[in-house]
Motif scaffolding. Structure first.
Motif, PDB file in Angstrom:
ATOM      1  N   TYR A   1      -0.995   0.983  -3.934  1.00  9.24           N
ATOM      2  CA  TYR A   1      -2.221   0.356  -4.068  1.00  9.24           C
ATOM      3  C   TYR A   1      -2.556  -0.917  -3.192  1.00  9.24           C
ATOM      4  O   TYR A   1      -3.018  -1.451  -3.051  1.00  9.24           O
ATOM      5  CB  TYR A   1      -2.142  -0.109  -5.368  1.00  9.24           C
TER       6      TYR A   1
ATOM      7  N   GLY B   1     -10.052   0.544  -6.952  1.00  6.94           N
ATOM      8  CA  GLY B   1     -11.478   1.649  -6.281  1.00  6.94           C
ATOM      9  C   GLY B   1     -12.452   0.563  -6.157  1.00  6.94           C
ATOM     10  O   GLY B   1     -13.303   0.104  -6.162  1.00  6.94           O
TER      11      GLY B   1
ATOM     12  N   THR C   1      -8.763   5.984  -0.498  1.00  7.65           N
ATOM     13  CA  THR C   1     -10.921   6.040  -1.172  1.00  7.65           C
ATOM     14  C   THR C   1     -11.364   5.563   0.630  1.00  7.65           C
ATOM     15  O   THR C   1     -12.858   7.138   0.060  1.00  7.65           O
ATOM     16  CB  THR C   1     -11.187   4.686  -1.286  1.00  7.65           C
TER      17      THR C   1
ATOM     18  N   GLY D   1      -8.979  10.591 -12.150  1.00 11.05           N
ATOM     19  CA  GLY D   1      -8.592   9.528 -11.617  1.00 11.05           C
ATOM     20  C   GLY D   1     -10.186   8.437 -11.167  1.00 11.05           C
ATOM     21  O   GLY D   1      -9.681   7.979  -9.363  1.00 11.05           O
TER      22      GLY D   1
ATOM     23  N   GLY E   1     -11.085   5.862 -11.871  1.00  8.76           N
ATOM     24  CA  GLY E   1     -10.852   3.813 -11.480  1.00  8.76           C
ATOM     25  C   GLY E   1     -11.874   3.141 -12.329  1.00  8.76           C
ATOM     26  O   GLY E   1     -13.216   3.643 -12.705  1.00  8.76           O
TER      27      GLY E   1
ATOM     28  N   ILE F   1     -16.078   4.123  -8.076  1.00  5.63           N
ATOM     29  CA  ILE F   1     -16.742   3.954  -6.761  1.00  5.63           C
ATOM     30  C   ILE F   1     -17.077   5.409  -5.962  1.00  5.63           C
ATOM     31  O   ILE F   1     -18.131   5.515  -5.729  1.00  5.63           O
ATOM     32  CB  ILE F   1     -15.276   3.413  -5.560  1.00  5.63           C
ATOM     33  N   LEU F   2     -16.363   6.606  -6.633  1.00  5.61           N
ATOM     34  CA  LEU F   2     -16.417   8.277  -5.297  1.00  5.61           C
ATOM     35  C   LEU F   2     -17.547   8.948  -6.753  1.00  5.61           C
ATOM     36  O   LEU F   2     -18.804   9.063  -5.676  1.00  5.61           O
ATOM     37  CB  LEU F   2     -15.774   8.406  -5.659  1.00  5.61           C
TER      38      LEU F   2
ATOM     39  N   VAL G   1     -13.359  11.133 -14.574  1.00  5.77           N
ATOM     40  CA  VAL G   1     -12.767  10.503 -16.215  1.00  5.77           C
ATOM     41  C   VAL G   1     -10.392   9.924 -15.098  1.00  5.77           C
ATOM     42  O   VAL G   1     -10.508   9.870 -13.714  1.00  5.77           O
ATOM     43  CB  VAL G   1     -11.531  12.314 -16.154  1.00  5.77           C
ATOM     44  N   ASP G   2     -10.353   8.991 -15.950  1.00  8.99           N
ATOM     45  CA  ASP G   2      -9.404   8.168 -16.161  1.00  8.99           C
ATOM     46  C   ASP G   2      -8.500   8.280 -16.730  1.00  8.99           C
ATOM     47  O   ASP G   2      -9.276   7.926 -18.240  1.00  8.99           O
ATOM     48  CB  ASP G   2      -9.896   7.095 -15.147  1.00  8.99           C
ATOM     49  N   ILE G   3      -6.960   8.012 -16.556  1.00 15.86           N
ATOM     50  CA  ILE G   3      -6.078   8.251 -17.937  1.00 15.86           C
ATOM     51  C   ILE G   3      -6.467   6.070 -18.164  1.00 15.86           C
ATOM     52  O   ILE G   3      -5.620   6.064 -19.217  1.00 15.86           O
ATOM     53  CB  ILE G   3      -4.527   7.875 -17.743  1.00 15.86           C
TER      54      ILE G   3
ATOM     55  N   ASN H   1      -6.399  11.917 -19.289  1.00 13.31           N
ATOM     56  CA  ASN H   1      -5.393  12.151 -18.743  1.00 13.31           C
ATOM     57  C   ASN H   1      -5.825  14.039 -18.136  1.00 13.31           C
ATOM     58  O   ASN H   1      -5.785  14.739 -18.970  1.00 13.31           O
ATOM     59  CB  ASN H   1      -3.617  12.635 -18.833  1.00 13.31           C
ATOM     60  N   VAL H   2      -5.729  14.215 -17.271  1.00 18.01           N
ATOM     61  CA  VAL H   2      -6.072  15.435 -16.417  1.00 18.01           C
ATOM     62  C   VAL H   2      -5.153  16.549 -15.951  1.00 18.01           C
ATOM     63  O   VAL H   2      -5.207  17.813 -15.758  1.00 18.01           O
ATOM     64  CB  VAL H   2      -7.397  15.011 -15.018  1.00 18.01           C
ATOM     65  N   ILE H   3      -4.128  16.232 -16.281  1.00 18.04           N
ATOM     66  CA  ILE H   3      -3.107  16.593 -16.563  1.00 18.04           C
ATOM     67  C   ILE H   3      -2.359  17.460 -17.725  1.00 18.04           C
ATOM     68  O   ILE H   3      -2.185  18.190 -17.549  1.00 18.04           O
ATOM     69  CB  ILE H   3      -1.053  16.079 -15.648  1.00 18.04           C
TER      70      ILE H   3
ATOM     71  N   ASN I   1      -8.572  11.923  -6.040  1.00 15.95           N
ATOM     72  CA  ASN I   1      -7.956  10.471  -5.100  1.00 15.95           C
ATOM     73  C   ASN I   1      -7.370   9.682  -6.182  1.00 15.95           C
ATOM     74  O   ASN I   1      -7.385   8.717  -6.713  1.00 15.95           O
ATOM     75  CB  ASN I   1      -8.986   9.566  -4.724  1.00 15.95           C
TER      76      ASN I   1
ATOM     77  N   VAL J   1       0.242  14.018  -9.289  1.00 15.62           N
ATOM     78  CA  VAL J   1      -0.943  14.412 -10.119  1.00 15.62           C
ATOM     79  C   VAL J   1      -1.369  15.464  -9.605  1.00 15.62           C
ATOM     80  O   VAL J   1      -1.321  16.715 -10.345  1.00 15.62           O
ATOM     81  CB  VAL J   1      -1.381  13.156 -10.551  1.00 15.62           C
TER      82      VAL J   1
HETATM   83  N1  SAH Z   1     -11.379   7.378  -7.598  1.00 12.74           N
HETATM   84  C1  SAH Z   1     -10.726   5.435  -7.173  1.00 12.74           C
HETATM   85  C2  SAH Z   1      -9.812   5.295  -7.919  1.00 12.74           C
HETATM   86  C3  SAH Z   1      -8.336   6.021  -7.549  1.00 12.74           C
HETATM   87  S1  SAH Z   1      -6.677   5.421  -7.703  1.00 12.74           S
HETATM   88  C4  SAH Z   1     -10.508   5.501  -5.655  1.00 12.74           C
HETATM   89  O1  SAH Z   1     -11.329   6.165  -4.836  1.00 12.74           O
HETATM   90  O2  SAH Z   1     -10.627   4.133  -5.609  1.00 12.74           O
HETATM   91  C5  SAH Z   1      -6.344   6.335  -8.624  1.00 12.74           C
HETATM   92  C6  SAH Z   1      -6.578   6.529 -10.384  1.00 12.74           C
HETATM   93  O3  SAH Z   1      -6.551   7.586 -10.384  1.00 12.74           O
HETATM   94  C7  SAH Z   1      -6.127   5.087 -10.969  1.00 12.74           C
HETATM   95  O4  SAH Z   1      -7.596   4.334 -11.632  1.00 12.74           O
HETATM   96  C8  SAH Z   1      -5.220   6.153 -11.922  1.00 12.74           C
HETATM   97  O5  SAH Z   1      -5.431   5.271 -13.272  1.00 12.74           O
HETATM   98  C9  SAH Z   1      -5.541   7.390 -12.037  1.00 12.74           C
HETATM   99  N2  SAH Z   1      -4.856   8.381 -12.849  1.00 12.74           N
HETATM  100  C10 SAH Z   1      -3.900   8.008 -12.634  1.00 12.74           C
HETATM  101  N3  SAH Z   1      -3.059   9.784 -13.154  1.00 12.74           N
HETATM  102  C11 SAH Z   1      -3.824  10.642 -14.175  1.00 12.74           C
HETATM  103  C12 SAH Z   1      -4.076  11.406 -14.947  1.00 12.74           C
HETATM  104  N4  SAH Z   1      -3.372  12.111 -14.735  1.00 12.74           N
HETATM  105  N5  SAH Z   1      -4.988  11.364 -15.314  1.00 12.74           N
HETATM  106  C13 SAH Z   1      -6.347  10.481 -15.254  1.00 12.74           C
HETATM  107  N6  SAH Z   1      -6.798   9.491 -13.994  1.00 12.74           N
HETATM  108  C14 SAH Z   1      -4.777   9.759 -14.146  1.00 12.74           C
END
Ligand code: SAH
Length: 314
Positions: A50, A149, A156, A177, A179, A182-183, A198-200, A228-230, A250, A255
């Motif tokens: 980060y 993000g 990014t 993920g 955040g 942005i993407l 989707v974001d955790i 949680n995508v996993i 990203n 992960v």
């Molecule tokens: N897409 C944005 C943020 C990337 S940071 C960019 O490109 O700038 C990675 C993001 O993934 C974080 O917001 C974090 O909370 C999320 N993340 C981490 N593990 C995850 C999981 N298992 N499932 C979903 N989101 C997750």
């Protein structure tokens, strides 16, 4: 503007930290922030993905000391309360008035319009009326709030470059993920028909919707979910129904590797998976996991020690 909080900092020797904290709690302090040099370094190390850089001055300030911070309101009541909290604690302390504004906006000065790839310009929301962009530029307005993000991170940027080169107008995209969104929002500004993110972190959902709205994108074109995508199988099943021409992740190698086996089911025919957030030393491991999942790496991008891999089924 009125000051609302007073931040009180006490410098403590490491060996006295426990005793001083216990005394403060016994005196009724409801919450403490403890900063230890060791802990601070470990935190930086764990969250390395980060940070682009760490301020030397900050490292210097953390040298050899532990610091306890507590907060009171910046008025007569707060000062009286503070005197009670510090009873029996014979240590010098410093105070800094904090304004709500400082609290929420101190990061804004580090965030400036930024060109990424051939066409995209990321413009902070508060500069929307002051920035002149070159002809043909696609403007992405962002307000990163408290999620990750801002577009300033290399991983990014690799994704944003990839979207500009890979996305076919009119196709759906999926942002794992997401955040700040942005993407997903960039893909929509660049011609995607729909994006799901989707974001955790549940905070991401509201921030991403706000960033979409900021760019004139309504809920008919985007959807943001917490999950949680996993580990969340039903979520993955749901995403697999949608099929996206471009799937972005990203996140980090730890992960992406367990995610790889489900990626082919998320992709439309001829679709592209773009994963980023990978430290260069782990790129081969991620490439191997993609291959194992039936994905061929078609391109590797690299920036400041970060790698993004583009892959297709086949
Ligand atoms: N897409 C944005 C943020 C990337 S940071 C960019 O490109 O700038 C990675 C993001 O993934 C974080 O917001 C974090 O909370 C999320 N993340 C981490 N593990 C995850 C999981 N298992 N499932 C979903 N989101 C997750």
């Amino acid at each position: 503007m009125d000051s609302v909080w007073l931040e009180v900092s006490l410098n403590v020797k490491a060996e006295e930290l426990d005793q001083v904290s216990a005394q403060l709690i016994a005196n009724g302090v409801p919450g403490l922030v403890v900063e230890e040099e060791e802990e601070f370094r470990a935190f930086l190390e764990e969250n390395r993905q980060y940070w682009d850089y760490v301020d030397d001055e900050l490292l210097e300030r953390m040298k050899g000391v532990s610091r306890i911070k507590l907060y009171v309101t910046d008025d007569a009541d707060g000062k009286q309360q503070l005197a009670g909290y510090l009873q029996g604690v014979n240590l010098p302390y410093t105070t800094v008035p904090l304004r709500e504004y400082d609290w929420a906006h101190s990061w804004q000065k580090y965030y400036r319009p930024l060109a990424v790839g051939a066409r995209l310009w990321i413009v902070p929301e508060w500069e929307r009326d002051t920035v002149q962009l070159p002809e043909g530029a696609v403007r992405l307005l962002m307000n990163p709030g408290l999620t990750f993000g801002t577009g300033s991170h290399a991983s990014t940027q690799l994704c944003l470059e990839g979207i500009q080169e890979v996305l076919r107008p009119g196709e759906r995209m999926l942002d794992l993920g997401c955040g700040s969104g942005i993407l997903a929002v960039a893909a929509l500004c660049l011609g995607a028909s729909h994006a799901t993110g989707v974001d955790i972190d549940p905070k991401a959902v509201d921030v991403a919707y706000e960033n979409a709205a900021l760019n004139g994108i309504g809920r008919d074109q985007c959807r943001f979910l917490a999950g949680n995508v996993i580990s969340d199988r039903s979520l993955v099943e749901e995403l697999a129904q949608e099929k996206a021409g471009l799937v972005l992740a990203n996140i980090v190698a730890d992960v992406i590797i367990p995610l790889a086996p489900v990626v082919p089911r998320l992709l439309a025919e001829e679709g592209t998976f773009l994963c980023s957030g990978i430290i260069d030393t782990r790129a081969d491991e991620v490439a191997a996991a993609l291959k194992e999942a039936g994905l061929q790496v078609t391109r590797r991008r690299e920036k400041n020690g970060w790698v993004a891999l583009e892959a297709k089924v086949g």
